[in-house]
Design a protein around this motif. Structure first.
Motif, PDB file in Angstrom:
ATOM      1  N   LEU A  97       1.063  -0.816   0.014  1.00 15.45           N
ATOM      2  CA  LEU A  97      -0.074  -0.011   0.210  1.00 15.45           C
ATOM      3  C   LEU A  97       1.299   1.185  -0.075  1.00 15.45           C
ATOM      4  CD1 LEU A  97      -2.608   0.516  -0.072  1.00 15.45           C
ATOM      5  CD2 LEU A  97      -3.092   0.576   2.609  1.00 15.45           C
ATOM      6  N   ILE A  98       0.994   1.984  -1.348  1.00 12.56           N
ATOM      7  CA  ILE A  98       1.777   2.773  -1.807  1.00 12.56           C
ATOM      8  C   ILE A  98       1.016   4.420  -1.909  1.00 12.56           C
ATOM      9  CG2 ILE A  98       3.509   3.615  -2.870  1.00 12.56           C
ATOM     10  CD1 ILE A  98       4.445   1.264  -3.662  1.00 12.56           C
ATOM     11  N   LEU A  99       1.216   5.613  -0.723  1.00 14.51           N
ATOM     12  CA  LEU A  99       0.440   6.616  -0.954  1.00 14.51           C
ATOM     13  C   LEU A  99       1.999   8.220  -1.546  1.00 14.51           C
ATOM     14  CD1 LEU A  99      -1.654   8.746   0.583  1.00 14.51           C
ATOM     15  CD2 LEU A  99      -0.436   9.258   2.372  1.00 14.51           C
ATOM     16  N   VAL A 100       1.073   8.312  -2.550  1.00 13.33           N
ATOM     17  CA  VAL A 100       1.731   9.437  -3.078  1.00 13.33           C
ATOM     18  C   VAL A 100       1.461  10.990  -2.381  1.00 13.33           C
ATOM     19  CG1 VAL A 100       2.586  10.243  -4.986  1.00 13.33           C
ATOM     20  CG2 VAL A 100       2.198   7.766  -5.490  1.00 13.33           C
ATOM     21  N   ASP A 101       2.403  11.492  -1.635  1.00 18.08           N
ATOM     22  CA  ASP A 101       2.138  12.230  -1.249  1.00 18.08           C
ATOM     23  C   ASP A 101       1.290  12.501  -0.279  1.00 18.08           C
ATOM     24  OD1 ASP A 101       3.403  13.926  -2.387  1.00 18.08           O
ATOM     25  OD2 ASP A 101       2.577  15.174  -3.830  1.00 18.08           O
ATOM     26  N   ALA A 102       1.438  13.179   1.123  1.00 16.99           N
ATOM     27  CA  ALA A 102       0.796  13.352   2.358  1.00 16.99           C
ATOM     28  C   ALA A 102      -0.419  14.691   2.679  1.00 16.99           C
ATOM     29  CB  ALA A 102       1.209  12.428   3.071  1.00 16.99           C
ATOM     30  N   GLY A 103      -0.663  15.708   1.735  1.00 23.04           N
ATOM     31  CA  GLY A 103      -1.838  16.828   1.998  1.00 23.04           C
ATOM     32  C   GLY A 103      -1.093  17.809   3.370  1.00 23.04           C
ATOM     33  N   ALA A 104      -1.156  18.390   3.652  1.00 18.37           N
ATOM     34  CA  ALA A 104      -1.216  19.808   4.713  1.00 18.37           C
ATOM     35  C   ALA A 104      -0.913  19.052   6.013  1.00 18.37           C
ATOM     36  CB  ALA A 104      -1.369  21.003   4.678  1.00 18.37           C
ATOM     37  N   GLY A 105      -1.739  17.800   6.367  1.00 16.39           N
ATOM     38  CA  GLY A 105      -2.243  17.685   7.647  1.00 16.39           C
ATOM     39  C   GLY A 105      -2.945  19.260   8.190  1.00 16.39           C
ATOM     40  N   SER A 106      -1.842  19.405   9.115  1.00 13.33           N
ATOM     41  CA  SER A 106      -2.239  20.373  10.017  1.00 13.33           C
ATOM     42  C   SER A 106      -1.760  22.030   9.781  1.00 13.33           C
ATOM     43  CB  SER A 106      -2.218  20.839  11.754  1.00 13.33           C
ATOM     44  OG  SER A 106      -0.986  20.874  12.014  1.00 13.33           O
ATOM     45  N   LEU A 107      -0.847  22.145   8.826  1.00 15.20           N
ATOM     46  CA  LEU A 107      -0.150  23.748   8.580  1.00 15.20           C
ATOM     47  C   LEU A 107      -1.216  24.415   7.511  1.00 15.20           C
ATOM     48  CD1 LEU A 107       3.167  21.537   7.470  1.00 15.20           C
ATOM     49  CD2 LEU A 107       2.505  22.723   9.782  1.00 15.20           C
ATOM     50  N   TYR A 108      -1.948  24.478   7.578  1.00 13.68           N
ATOM     51  CA  TYR A 108      -2.864  24.815   6.286  1.00 13.68           C
ATOM     52  C   TYR A 108      -4.879  25.626   7.509  1.00 13.68           C
ATOM     53  CZ  TYR A 108      -0.351  24.607   2.509  1.00 13.68           C
ATOM     54  OH  TYR A 108       0.778  25.215   0.648  1.00 13.68           O
ATOM     55  N   GLY A 109      -4.815  24.955   8.739  1.00 12.78           N
ATOM     56  CA  GLY A 109      -5.576  25.086   9.169  1.00 12.78           C
ATOM     57  C   GLY A 109      -7.033  24.160   9.520  1.00 12.78           C
ATOM     58  N   ASP A 110      -8.147  24.618   9.265  1.00 16.23           N
ATOM     59  CA  ASP A 110      -9.265  24.249   9.681  1.00 16.23           C
ATOM     60  C   ASP A 110      -9.458  23.466   7.768  1.00 16.23           C
ATOM     61  OD1 ASP A 110      -9.494  24.049  11.729  1.00 16.23           O
ATOM     62  OD2 ASP A 110     -11.186  26.305  12.292  1.00 16.23           O
ATOM     63  N   CYS A 111      -9.326  24.136   6.816  1.00 12.56           N
ATOM     64  CA  CYS A 111      -9.093  24.379   5.655  1.00 12.56           C
ATOM     65  C   CYS A 111      -8.946  22.625   5.083  1.00 12.56           C
ATOM     66  CB  CYS A 111      -9.103  25.053   4.586  1.00 12.56           C
ATOM     67  SG  CYS A 111      -7.033  24.992   3.834  1.00 12.56           S
ATOM     68  N   CYS A 112      -7.906  22.574   5.926  1.00 11.45           N
ATOM     69  CA  CYS A 112      -7.024  20.676   5.250  1.00 11.45           C
ATOM     70  C   CYS A 112      -6.769  20.091   6.055  1.00 11.45           C
ATOM     71  CB  CYS A 112      -6.317  21.341   4.562  1.00 11.45           C
ATOM     72  SG  CYS A 112      -6.766  22.418   3.300  1.00 11.45           S
ATOM     73  N   GLY A 113      -5.654  18.915   6.057  1.00 10.89           N
ATOM     74  CA  GLY A 113      -5.316  17.890   7.185  1.00 10.89           C
ATOM     75  C   GLY A 113      -6.716  17.387   6.988  1.00 10.89           C
ATOM     76  N   LYS A 114      -7.917  16.806   5.820  1.00  8.98           N
ATOM     77  CA  LYS A 114      -8.499  15.658   6.445  1.00  8.98           C
ATOM     78  C   LYS A 114      -8.486  14.310   5.259  1.00  8.98           C
ATOM     79  CE  LYS A 114     -11.885  19.950   5.593  1.00  8.98           C
ATOM     80  NZ  LYS A 114     -12.760  20.195   4.490  1.00  8.98           N
ATOM     81  N   LEU A 115      -6.457  14.122   4.998  1.00  6.40           N
ATOM     82  CA  LEU A 115      -6.823  12.880   4.406  1.00  6.40           C
ATOM     83  C   LEU A 115      -6.865  12.257   5.234  1.00  6.40           C
ATOM     84  CD1 LEU A 115      -4.009  12.157   1.505  1.00  6.40           C
ATOM     85  CD2 LEU A 115      -3.604  10.757   3.758  1.00  6.40           C
ATOM     86  N   ILE A 116      -6.640  11.466   6.749  1.00  2.00           N
ATOM     87  CA  ILE A 116      -6.556  10.453   6.854  1.00  2.00           C
ATOM     88  C   ILE A 116      -8.311  10.224   7.390  1.00  2.00           C
ATOM     89  CG2 ILE A 116      -6.272   9.595   9.494  1.00  2.00           C
ATOM     90  CD1 ILE A 116      -3.645   9.762   7.346  1.00  2.00           C
TER      91      ILE A 116
END
Length: 315
Positions: A97-116
């Motif tokens: 199982l291989i993930l290419v890129d992982a998003g911003a996590g908490s670094l962009y605020g509430d808009c993002c960090g939804k990947l998990i």
């Protein structure tokens, strides 16, 4: 003219909504889980959304005139700031199982960090990820691999080009880089820290897993990579940050962003890839084109346009 009883009723009650209203259901105001699944030969590909953020076109886009930006956005029925997607791609090869890129996590605020959350909604858990392949170390691609000093993917090996790792993890480079990139160096260090022995840059581009090749895509960052995924003669090119705003950079490939470390290289790489993708009708996985970021490039009026992948409800 005689009006029929049915016509009279329709005029009085549009759409037949004359019945007494039921108790109003509350508005949900959230999107469905951000994942989309498809098959590429024997490989299962799951596009994952980390969220969208307001992309500040007026301060970030370079080598394109404001009047041209306004015309292009109007042609695409958009207005600034455009919501920019942050997409990642999960590859299940059947053995890894291989993930290419992982998003911003908490670094962009509430808009993002939804990947998990979307990864879990898609039926997987972070501890199942065997490898994370990074196109580059910018916040919105690598920030999601770490959270509060711990590894988000506790069993994964993290791989990226050696040139990319060397640039962002070398303190002297931070000192000589533009001030607006300073926090990018800090976030790269924080992302790498929890992985230690599982931080494994590759010195040379080429085959890194059966069916997956790392390819150079210079310009946006010093060691920017893309990943060609192949199974049973089907191909997917996950190209990272070749395009940030499709409505601007497809009709005008010379348009750049201030985060490009080498504008000329970024322009040349984009032109080459757009021509190749259109000529070969390649399937593209794009980090910042509207989710799920899967589609094709087609020629249009001497430039290019995006053709989204047709939705398939039975992958």
């Amino acid at each position: 003219m005689t009006v029929s009883p049915l016509a009279t009723a329709l005029l009085a009650c549009p759409l037949m909504l004359c019945a007494a209203a039921q108790a109003a259901a509350p508005q949900v105001r959230t999107q469905a889980p951000g994942y989309y699944r498809m098959m590429l030969g024997d490989f299962e590909i799951t596009a994952l959304s980390d969220g969208t953020h307001a992309f500040p076109i007026d301060t970030v886009m370079t080598n394109i005139e404001p009047a041209q930006i306004a015309r292009d956005l109007a042609d695409a029925a958009l207005q600034a700031p455009v919501q920019g997607s942050i997409n990642a791609f999960l590859i299940n090869t059947g053995s890894k199982l291989i993930l290419v890129d992982a998003g911003a996590g908490s670094l962009y605020g509430d808009c993002c960090g939804k990947l998990i959350g979307h990864l879990r909604a898609a039926g997987y858990r972070p501890e199942q990820v065997d490898e994370v392949l990074l196109t580059h170390l910018h916040k919105d691609h690598a920030g999601g691999i770490a959270a509060q000093g711990t590894a988000v993917f506790p069993n994964a090996v993290v791989r990226l080009s050696q040139a990319e790792a060397d640039y962002w993890l070398t303190p002297a480079n931070k000192a000589s880089a533009p001030a607006f990139l300073s926090s990018f160096f800090d976030s790269a260090v924080a992302a790498a820290a929890p992985y230690q022995a599982r931080w494994q840059p590759y010195a040379a581009f080429g085959r890194i897993e059966p069916g997956i090749d790392a390819l150079p895509a210079p310009g946006h960052t010093p060691g920017h990579a893309m990943y060609l995924v192949q199974s049973r003669s089907q191909q997917l090119l996950i190209w990272g940050d070749i395009v940030h705003v499709a409505a601007l950079q497809l009709p005008h490939p010379a348009a750049t962003v201030k985060y490009d470390t080498g504008e000329a290289d970024a322009q040349a790489t984009r032109r080459q890839l757009l021509q190749m993708a259109a000529g070969k009708q390649m399937l593209i996985g794009a980090a910042h084109i509207a989710f799920p970021g899967l589609g094709h490039i087609r020629p249009q009026n001497g430039a290019y346009a995006w053709l989204p992948l047709n939705y398939d409800g039975t992958p």
